[in-house]
Design an enzyme around this catalytic site. Structure first.
Site, mmCIF file in Angstrom:
data_model
loop_
_atom_site.group_PDB
_atom_site.id
_atom_site.type_symbol
_atom_site.label_atom_id
_atom_site.label_comp_id
_atom_site.label_asym_id
_atom_site.label_seq_id
_atom_site.Cartn_x
_atom_site.Cartn_y
_atom_site.Cartn_z
ATOM 1 N N HIS A 51 10.290 103.550 -11.309
ATOM 2 C CA HIS A 51 9.390 103.530 -12.466
ATOM 3 C C HIS A 51 7.949 103.381 -12.009
ATOM 4 O O HIS A 51 7.057 104.087 -12.497
ATOM 5 C CB HIS A 51 9.774 102.373 -13.400
ATOM 6 C CG HIS A 51 8.806 102.146 -14.513
ATOM 7 N ND1 HIS A 51 8.713 102.967 -15.609
ATOM 8 C CD2 HIS A 51 7.862 101.180 -14.694
ATOM 9 C CE1 HIS A 51 7.772 102.527 -16.425
ATOM 10 N NE2 HIS A 51 7.230 101.441 -15.895
ATOM 11 N N GLU A 99 10.845 100.213 -23.051
ATOM 12 C CA GLU A 99 11.070 100.020 -21.617
ATOM 13 C C GLU A 99 12.427 99.343 -21.439
ATOM 14 O O GLU A 99 12.672 98.264 -21.986
ATOM 15 C CB GLU A 99 9.956 99.190 -20.979
ATOM 16 C CG GLU A 99 8.620 99.912 -20.955
ATOM 17 C CD GLU A 99 7.606 99.248 -20.037
ATOM 18 O OE1 GLU A 99 7.851 98.107 -19.603
ATOM 19 O OE2 GLU A 99 6.570 99.882 -19.747
ATOM 20 N N GLU A 134 14.869 97.198 -19.683
ATOM 21 C CA GLU A 134 14.782 96.103 -18.723
ATOM 22 C C GLU A 134 15.972 95.164 -18.869
ATOM 23 O O GLU A 134 16.707 95.214 -19.856
ATOM 24 C CB GLU A 134 13.493 95.291 -18.928
ATOM 25 C CG GLU A 134 12.219 96.114 -18.887
ATOM 26 C CD GLU A 134 10.967 95.247 -18.812
ATOM 27 O OE1 GLU A 134 11.087 94.067 -18.374
ATOM 28 O OE2 GLU A 134 9.881 95.741 -19.173
ATOM 29 N N GLN A 174 -2.602 100.790 -23.663
ATOM 30 C CA GLN A 174 -2.476 100.330 -22.277
ATOM 31 C C GLN A 174 -3.422 101.092 -21.350
ATOM 32 O O GLN A 174 -4.056 100.505 -20.463
ATOM 33 C CB GLN A 174 -1.029 100.493 -21.819
ATOM 34 C CG GLN A 174 -0.745 99.997 -20.410
ATOM 35 C CD GLN A 174 0.714 100.187 -20.021
ATOM 36 O OE1 GLN A 174 1.504 100.765 -20.764
ATOM 37 N NE2 GLN A 174 1.087 99.694 -18.861
ATOM 38 N N TYR A 192 -5.902 98.384 -19.513
ATOM 39 C CA TYR A 192 -5.185 97.691 -18.440
ATOM 40 C C TYR A 192 -6.044 97.379 -17.216
ATOM 41 O O TYR A 192 -5.689 96.492 -16.420
ATOM 42 C CB TYR A 192 -3.931 98.471 -18.041
ATOM 43 C CG TYR A 192 -4.128 99.555 -17.015
ATOM 44 C CD1 TYR A 192 -3.739 99.355 -15.695
ATOM 45 C CD2 TYR A 192 -4.683 100.790 -17.364
ATOM 46 C CE1 TYR A 192 -3.900 100.355 -14.753
ATOM 47 C CE2 TYR A 192 -4.843 101.785 -16.430
ATOM 48 C CZ TYR A 192 -4.442 101.569 -15.125
ATOM 49 O OH TYR A 192 -4.603 102.562 -14.189
#
Length: 443
Positions: free
Chosen positions: A150, A216, A218, A257, A261
């Site tokens: 990723h 996402e 996870e 983002q 970021y």
């Protein structure tokens, strides 16, 4: 094989009679349940109609009320079960791994002993008639970035000439997330508002709903044992601080983002909602599914000594398969099943869970029972195993085809994302994690 350590001294879980593949529960439907046979017995917090939230154990399609069961359990297990009257698992896990293990063994025994049917049955409730809650009272939440595929996939989109930052292979990268916006499976996700900016340098930023909402895939690592402030956790002991695992969906606003970021990393693009599955599959239940951590490339640097333990490398990873599916509003209206977007393995982690625990505490940071560590998005090496739409759609350049003729590049209002996972290994009963589910609604 029974009774031995699960491959390494860095773990405390032992394979014992509760992992016997041939063991069967007398509870109807439990023996063939895809997620919750008697070899699993995950912990969670539930409420039935008119009752207060309390702790329970999943068995098939039922939940055993722990506090109510305390009166029929051996004294050592009864003390732990009595803590289950609380609205979180924190008091239960405050008894330590040995206490939780004692309780798990006692519950296993009454659920496999047919002579206990009549006294235990009144303590079982139908799971689909219950509401589920966050399993722990979460003090702190840290999300890591351990999925190397990723990291490379996203890095190629943002920094084609330098996908991985130079520190990635030396130190587990993470950021402190927002614990107040974590919700259990089933709670809708409201499309977040945020500031975004077009690539054109002359165009000023604008404020409004994200147009690039993403999921996402996870795993959640729950802390079951803390440490004192200023006292690091040794890598060889770190496995013993893990209570168990759940599924985690770290929702992300990719356009927000991209603008915010740098230089300090994720903020509003990540803090609006995270979804966690309600059942905690304990470290003890996962003992048979520990496997070797995938070897690093010969050219990769060796971890520093405080992050290296040979037994953790030999058995610090988990043989867990994960998948993510989606149903749009149109698919639900047409009664179509959820469409699988990807499927991959938890072994995509570049760092082991124990390394994450050890690193987090290496500064002297104090972890506490109920703290949540996210693994970061776990993508495999090919498109079929990518754990986010950002990767599958190549940043929106390649639409994803769905049943019924629809396409997506990012999530739209009405889309429902469903994640699942299971642990499987030859010679043992497959166990699962339940669902991590949420539907996107408008801002």
């Amino acid at each position: 094989m029974l009774g031995r350590l699960s491959e390494g001294a860095a773990t405390v879980s032992k394979i014992d009679f509760t992992h016997e593949a041939n063991a069967r529960s007398w509870v109807a439907g439990a023996a063939d349940h895809p997620d919750f046979p008697v070899q699993n017995l995950p912990f969670g917090v539930f409420s039935a109609a008119g009752s207060l939230p309390r702790c329970g154990v999943a068995i098939g399609d039922h939940i055993l009320d722990l506090a109510a069961a305390a009166g029929i359990l051996p004294s050592a297990a009864a003390d732990v079960a009595s803590s289950g009257a609380a609205a979180s698992l924190n008091p239960v896990f405050a008894h330590g791994a040995a206490g939780v293990d004692e309780l798990r063994k006692a519950v296993f025994s009454i659920l496999t002993d047919a002579s206990r049917h009549d006294e235990v049955t009144p303590l079982l409730v139908q799971a689909d008639a219950c509401e589920m809650y966050l399993p722990f009272e979460i003090g702190d939440y840290t999300d890591f970035y351990t999925g190397i595929h990723h990291a490379e996939n996203i890095g190629r989109q943002l920094r084609p000439d330098n996908p991985l930052m130079p520190n990635y292979k030396y130190v587990p990268i993470g950021y402190h997330g927002r614990s107040s916006s974590i919700r259990p499976s089933g709670v809708d996700v409201r499309r977040p508002l945020g500031q975004t900016k077009a690539p054109d340098a002359a165009t000023p930023p604008v404020y409004g709903p994200t147009r690039r909402l993403d999921y996402e895939l996870e795993m959640a690592i729950w802390v079951g044992k803390g440490n004192s402030l200023g006292q690091p956790i040794a890598i060889g002991d770190a496995g013993g601080h893990i209570a168990g695992l759940s599924l985690l969906n770290d929702w992300s606003a990719r356009d927000v983002q991209a603008w915010e970021y740098q230089p300090l990393g994720p903020f509003l693009a990540k803090n609006f909602h995270s979804t966690v599955s309600p059942w905690v599959v304990t470290a003890q239940a996962l003992a048979p599914f520990r496997v070797a951590q995938p070897a690093r490339a010969d050219s990769d640097p060796a971890p520093l000594p405080h992050l290296w333990d040979a037994s953790d490398q030999a058995a610090g990873a988990f043989a867990i398969m994960m998948d993510v599916r989606m149903r749009t509003a149109k698919m639900r209206a047409e009664n179509r099943p959820a469409f699988q977007l990807s499927k991959g393995s938890m072994t995509a982690m570049y760092w082991t869970p124990a390394q994450l625990i050890a690193h987090h505490a290496s500064s002297g940071c104090n972890l506490a029972i109920g703290d949540l560590l996210g693994t970061g998005t776990l993508s495999g090496s090919d498109k079929a195993s990518m754990g986010s739409m950002m990767e599958i759609s190549l940043g929106g350049r390649e639409p994803i085809g769905l049943p019924g003729g629809e396409t997506r590049i990012f999530l739209e209002d009405g889309d429902e994302v469903v994640m699942g996972a299971y642990a499987e290994r030859e010679g043992f009963r497959r166990i699962g994690f339940g669902e991590c589910r949420a539907c996107v609604v408008g801002a």
